[in-house]
Design an enzyme around this catalytic site. Structure first.
Site, PDB file in Angstrom:
ATOM      1  N   GLN A 294      -7.482  -1.506  -0.792  1.00 63.74           N
ATOM      2  CA  GLN A 294      -8.685  -2.495  -0.942  1.00 63.74           C
ATOM      3  C   GLN A 294      -9.806  -2.401   0.123  1.00 63.74           C
ATOM      4  O   GLN A 294     -10.878  -2.568  -0.083  1.00 63.74           O
ATOM      5  CB  GLN A 294      -7.998  -3.964  -1.080  1.00 63.74           C
ATOM      6  CG  GLN A 294      -8.725  -5.022  -1.696  1.00 63.74           C
ATOM      7  CD  GLN A 294      -7.815  -6.074  -2.043  1.00 63.74           C
ATOM      8  OE1 GLN A 294      -7.576  -7.087  -1.369  1.00 63.74           O
ATOM      9  NE2 GLN A 294      -7.732  -6.490  -3.291  1.00 63.74           N
TER      10      GLN A 294
ATOM     11  N   ASP B 157      -8.953  -0.248   6.306  1.00 65.74           N
ATOM     12  CA  ASP B 157      -8.113  -0.735   7.277  1.00 65.74           C
ATOM     13  C   ASP B 157      -6.751  -0.932   6.872  1.00 65.74           C
ATOM     14  O   ASP B 157      -6.069  -1.059   7.668  1.00 65.74           O
ATOM     15  CB  ASP B 157      -8.643  -2.289   7.710  1.00 65.74           C
ATOM     16  CG  ASP B 157     -10.344  -2.408   7.692  1.00 65.74           C
ATOM     17  OD1 ASP B 157     -10.890  -2.565   9.113  1.00 65.74           O
ATOM     18  OD2 ASP B 157     -10.900  -2.023   6.854  1.00 65.74           O
TER      19      ASP B 157
ATOM     20  N   GLU C 293       0.904  -1.314  -0.262  1.00 69.14           N
ATOM     21  CA  GLU C 293       0.110   0.089   0.229  1.00 69.14           C
ATOM     22  C   GLU C 293       0.735   1.335  -0.049  1.00 69.14           C
ATOM     23  O   GLU C 293       0.505   2.362  -0.674  1.00 69.14           O
ATOM     24  CB  GLU C 293      -0.920  -0.016   1.246  1.00 69.14           C
ATOM     25  CG  GLU C 293      -2.153  -0.846   1.133  1.00 69.14           C
ATOM     26  CD  GLU C 293      -1.877  -2.457   1.118  1.00 69.14           C
ATOM     27  OE1 GLU C 293      -0.832  -2.542   1.655  1.00 69.14           O
ATOM     28  OE2 GLU C 293      -2.835  -3.205   1.107  1.00 69.14           O
TER      29      GLU C 293
ATOM     30  N   HIS D 112     -11.937  -5.373   8.603  1.00 68.56           N
ATOM     31  CA  HIS D 112     -12.416  -5.379   7.075  1.00 68.56           C
ATOM     32  C   HIS D 112     -13.641  -4.239   7.570  1.00 68.56           C
ATOM     33  O   HIS D 112     -14.607  -4.426   6.736  1.00 68.56           O
ATOM     34  CB  HIS D 112     -12.780  -6.518   6.476  1.00 68.56           C
ATOM     35  CG  HIS D 112     -11.412  -7.444   6.237  1.00 68.56           C
ATOM     36  ND1 HIS D 112     -11.006  -8.061   7.017  1.00 68.56           N
ATOM     37  CD2 HIS D 112     -10.873  -7.600   4.958  1.00 68.56           C
ATOM     38  CE1 HIS D 112     -10.151  -8.799   6.321  1.00 68.56           C
ATOM     39  NE2 HIS D 112     -10.075  -8.322   5.112  1.00 68.56           N
TER      40      HIS D 112
END
Ligand SMILES: Cc1ncc(C[n+]2csc(CCOP(=O)(O)OP(=O)(O)O)c2C)c(N)n1
Ligand SMILES: Cc1ncc(C[n+]2csc(CCOP(=O)(O)OP(=O)(O)O)c2C)c(N)n1
Ligand SMILES: [Mg+2]
Ligand SMILES: [Mg+2]
Lengths: 333, 327, 327, 333
Positions: free
Chosen positions: B82, B85, B60, B129
């Site tokens: 994605q 978190d 990331e 998530h």
């Protein structure tokens, strides 16, 4: 029972009983995993993330560790590994059903987020590769306290691109810590294939950048994995530092129960991989080596089946955590 | 006008902007052939090719950092994280780099990057998530933080974000993706960043929210109307910098304010909203400023009863609104 | 009682805890022979050796992550982040890992790590050696955030942090290091985390602050006393979770509240403080809740006139206090 | 002028004028830097961070790039490099004095935080290695726009331990982007020596982990650096992807004006390093090669001195930014 030249496990230092046990754990993991998919498709458990295809790598690795003193910082696919370290089918099913008794998290985390202080499995999270520096920290602590412990940490090949892998591996290299970095290279990170993930050919090419050995092996062969791990464990215990092992495997099922792998890989490719499925392959080996016969195989299958059935039933009927218990354990009380 | 889902609005915005401007491109994990794990980039690789729809390595900080470099050069990257978190490894690139490029170069460089991230819970996503991470970024001058709640706003704000010459963090409540549908005009339009929106006019109490809980407030308001209580509902839409004027106007109008968000209460965006009101229209208030938020626990647990305990619902919001109305 | 500087208090706390408990150790960049770039770890490597005073590679996520692993094992690491500005690459480890270990394991594991970081400006440190980053962490259940302002509190709170069985982020205002001196008892003592402290009793207005600006408030209060205005000054000391009771008591006492911090106003800790007051003692207030904070710009610039423009001063605080008193 | 066998620059493709220019930039950087220390000790500028010792690496590298189209994502020591790319002594002094005209930041950032859109130098920050993914992003953008540009990014050896190095390098490796990763290994990260920083022997050992070549060279020799860089630039332009170059140098002065290096390295070690100071060494080479004589050397020194004097005076007398201008340029207006 005469040892044929086809017997590789004795040479690797594994007894007949040990390889049978290895097979048992591989099979148990597979059957638990398959059952979870069924339960998911039946709407009974919300989520599954699989070990299918990676059982040989995990069991081979776990058997090379000392289950009384070594530490695991595993990743979400390591179902077979945590079984070897002491978790049971029941534990896994309690986790899948998110029940209060789930030993990993009391139902707070998704399945696959392992953790048990009593088995020295550090609690894990979802952000990939954060466990790598943790493993290094445990090894550092063990060294400070002059404990003879080895720390094992695993991760996917895609995850080896995270900064935490690099930073953790380098820290371990500088301090020559007893850590084994174990990459389960199953060729995909969700939908993204190797060629789009790695600038290099092999994840093991990265070890040189941290001053320790890196090796790529067949992760579908538990004996090869065991042998390689054994050497790494010896190196670690001898104070010679870390090793990076890349076990090449294949993820036989979609990334998770939320995934559909038909969008990014052909059925032929998956079928080809199934031909190298480590479980039938190891069964065949055990038979060839004269360690297991048809009857034993069947008994084993039945035993595993019974365990999975019992575990499923127990977990399904076990109570959920109390709603207000969501407020507990934010801080020490 | 077509009725589309929240996620279709997101996809449309990206698709239309990519058609409109060749410097717009998409990058992130699984955004290519998979079309994103939520399918937000569905169809884009087929139309624009893998040169403009890039499946990145799983990293990331590089996703953000590479996008920032490309943006500084003059492209308009849309980087997908994605799950919100997982934005945390990219905080340094977002906060120390993207947000400060214009300022630190005295206006010589700038960084027109858009970073999209699905946030929030209610989807059995468990601790990692389901998080609402927006508060981490609502103290960062140089950055804009957007969190739409309707398909109309989602499309218009995402287009505005892509065209913005400064970095925009774009949070999409993942429970809204398929649950929330709404009318979206066919043609091109933009919703300006930085402006809150009155989603329902009312006189007795003011509810201020964003994301999924905004819909809970609207549903509760509907019910309350049957009881003769009229609720004024403000959708923040942009979480940083806040639309102070709209907040002050909405609070003053009824004198009774309830702030609702899914994020933890302490340190959440609602604190700043309350502080603005307490600083600028305190004497217009007839009741303490109330907040209804997620509990102050590390994240939303997985087990259904625990998740349910965490999540707000129209009923919980209704109860808080009623209580405030009768204060 | 000896009068020592803020940084000496920090060093003493670490030294005494290392003597007391062999599981305490120090790690970070340049903490060894250099004794830290601010000299906070001065003398430690000489006394405890490089086994317990570890110069780490230049990698903050590893500093945090390795410390977390060691803490989970049972050690009590004190990890130093050289400047708070550089903590951002470690956010994932701090927020997603340290803060959630106890919770996610249902109390099976815990993480007694202390992470120290010098924050704040006024030392010609420019954009990246002056930031107040605390607001990024004051929304994270599982984490405790401490920011003492006096040598007494610094020593007692750092000892408490080291002995705490949960992760503590310990922010030290770098301008306080040598500027602020105070009495510190010779023996061992601990200041409990989670409790604010009334640093001055007063009746007319309440000032709530922490870190360097707390001293500005005290100096201004002194001056205001000459004008016959009596200021009540509350030092937050712990920024997360906040001491709500102390805040409510202090606010109710005078009915006029000024919150002061060096961090940007919008989204700063002061917002939550104001929100707590507006929720719990609104009707005790006689004036809007005021905040005096750093400007909402990305960070403190280098050039002296710009840095001066950014920084609060006793004079600026005095003016805001006087204005509130005469409201 | 007859070329002796001692002439290495012609073989490397550098004209006499070019090597003289290289020497000029090295000297200019050194003198600016020295002057800044004097100004700091006199209380006139708050902070200095030096290039001293690293001028050969920087100038050798910069000369191999195309100053009309290539991009720089440099780090805080790259004073000599940005001079080659177009910044002037005056620019640098304006930055040291934090004056409004400072082209990098209008006095907002510390000196050493370079950035000039007109010279294609991306604005830099203090957190180390963040520029690495930026360089990759510029290269990606250039590739998308089919521009023939190479992106150069530099960093210290300690900084190569940051996650951003790993993640950025791998991204560039996957996409075979025209990026040159240039590590200026000056053997210390503030007080921390190589052995405590790097698990590996050479930073260049890390390149294999990203699938591109890595090479360690003498960073005190600008011709060696130029030659190595030239190859890397050619590779990059030919679409063959990135290169990692590790230029071994030494930091001749403390880390910054706030540092005291006597706490962590011996005076003997520093004196030994001074004997390999690239500036007198390059001057000697130029004389041996018959490119520069005493008089030219003196003239060059005077020219540089005059530039530094003029720059200092100009910058000292230049206005500060207006206090309220601190509020400008947070967002586009
Ligand atoms: C930091 C972070 N980013 C993204 C994700 C989402 N995610 C979960 S698993 C996964 C792919 C992992 O691939 P790999 O490392 O190869 O492991 P595998 O699942 O193939 O075993 C992704 C992107 C995550 N969990 N953490
Ligand atoms: C992320 C981050 N952590 C810490 C620092 C503080 N710091 C500035 S320079 C430096 C050492 C850098 O060493 P190296 O990379 O070898 O470069 P050198 O200064 O030796 O050229 C450190 C620790 C920083 N700037 N950024
Ligand atoms: Mg994989
Ligand atoms: Mg260095």
């Amino acid at each position: 029972m005469t040892k044929s030249t086809r017997n590789r496990h004795t040479a690797a230092g594994l007894t007949d009983q040990q390889v049978l046990d290895m097979y048992y754990y591989m099979l148990l993991a597979r059957r638990i995993d398959e059952r979870q998919w069924l339960l998911n498709r039946a709407g009974k458990v919300p989520f599954v993330i699989s070990c299918q295809g990676q059982e040989a790598a995990q069991v081979g690795a776990a058997f090379a560790l000392d289950r009384q003193k070594d530490y695991l910082c595993p990743y979400y696919r390591d179902l077979a590994m945590v079984l070897v370290f002491g978790q049971t089918a029941r534990d896994c099913m309690l986790s899948a059903f998110a029940k209060a008794e789930d030993p990993n998290s009391g139902g707070r985390q998704m399945p696959g987020h392992f953790g048990s202080r009593k088995y020295r499995i550090l609690t894990g999270s979802s952000p990939v590769t954060t466990q790598v520096p943790h493993a290094v920290g445990i090894a550092l602590a063990g060294k400070m306290q002059k404990k003879d412990l080895v720390v094992f940490t695993s991760f996917g090949e895609g995850s080896s691109n995270q900064g935490d892998f690099h930073e953790g591996a380098n820290f371990a290299g500088v301090h020559k810590l007893p850590v084994i970095f174990f990459c389960e290279n199953n060729k995909y990170a969700i939908s993204v294939p190797l060629a789009k993930q790695l600038g290099c050919e092999r994840v093991s090419d990265r070890a040189a950048g941290y001053g320790f050995p890196g090796i790529t092996i067949d992760g579908n062969d538990p004996i090869v994995v065991y042998e390689t791990m054994k050497q790494a464990v010896e190196r670690a215990r001898a104070g010679e530092g870390p090793t990076l092992i890349e076990a090449v495997t294949y993820r036989l099922v979609p990334h998770s129960s939320d995934d559909d792998d038909r969008t990014y890989r052909t059925r032929e490719e998956v079928e080809d991989a199934r031909k190298k499925d480590p479980i039938p392959r190891f069964a065949a080996y055990l038979k060839e080596a004269g360690v297991m016969d048809e009857q034993m195989e069947q008994e084993m299958a039945q035993r595993v089946q019974a365990e999975v059935d019992e575990a499923t039933e127990y977990a399904e009927n076990a109570p959920y955590p109390m709603p207000e218990s969501a407020l507990d354990h934010v801080y020490e009380r | 006008m077509a009725v589309i889902s929240f996620i279709e609005a997101i996809t449309q915005a990206m698709q239309e902007e990519m058609r409109r401007d060749p410097s717009v491109f998409v990058m992130g994990e699984d955004v290519g052939v998979r079309g994103g794990v939520f399918r937000a980039t569905n169809g884009l690789i087929e139309e624009f090719g893998e040169g403009r729809v890039i499946d990145t390595p799983l990293a990331e900080s590089a996703i953000a950092g590479v996008a920032i470099g490309a943006a500084a050069y003059g492209m308009r990257p849309i980087a997908e994280i994605q799950f919100a978190d997982f934005i945390m490894t990219a905080v340094n690139q977002i906060v120390n780099e993207a947000a400060k490029m214009r300022y630190r170069s005295n206006n010589d460089w700038n960084c027109p990057v858009t970073i999209r991230a699905p946030f929030g819970g209610g989807v059995h996503g468990a601790l990692y998530h389901s998080q609402s991470v927006e508060a981490m970024f609502t103290n960062i001058p140089g950055l804009k933080v957007v969190a739409p709640s309707t398909p109309y706003d989602a499309k218009g704000l995402l287009k505005a974000a892509i065209r913005d010459n400064d970095p925009v963090l774009f949070f999409e409540h993942k429970r809204c993706y398929r649950l929330i549908k709404g009318e979206v005009p066919d043609g091109d339009y933009v919703v300006p960043i930085g402006r809150a929106d009155v989603k329902r006019e009312g006189d007795d109490i003011t509810v201020i929210s964003y994301g999924l809980t905004l819909h809970f407030a609207l549903q509760a308001a509907e019910k309350l109307a049957e009881e003769g209580i009229s609720a004024h509902v403000l959708d923040l839409r942009t979480l940083y910098p806040l639309d102070k004027e709209a907040i002050i106007t909405a609070a003053s109008k009824t004198g009774k304010v309830l702030i609702v968000h899914e994020d933890n209460k302490e340190g959440g965006v609602g604190g700043e909203v309350a502080a603005i009101i307490a600083e600028h229209c305190l004497f217009d208030l007839d009741a303490p400023i109330k907040r209804l938020c997620g509990p102050d626990i590390p994240a939303m647990p997985y087990s259904p009863p625990l998740e349910k305990f965490f999540m707000l619902t129209p009923e919980k919001v209704l109860e808080a609104m009623r209580e405030l109305a009768y204060f």
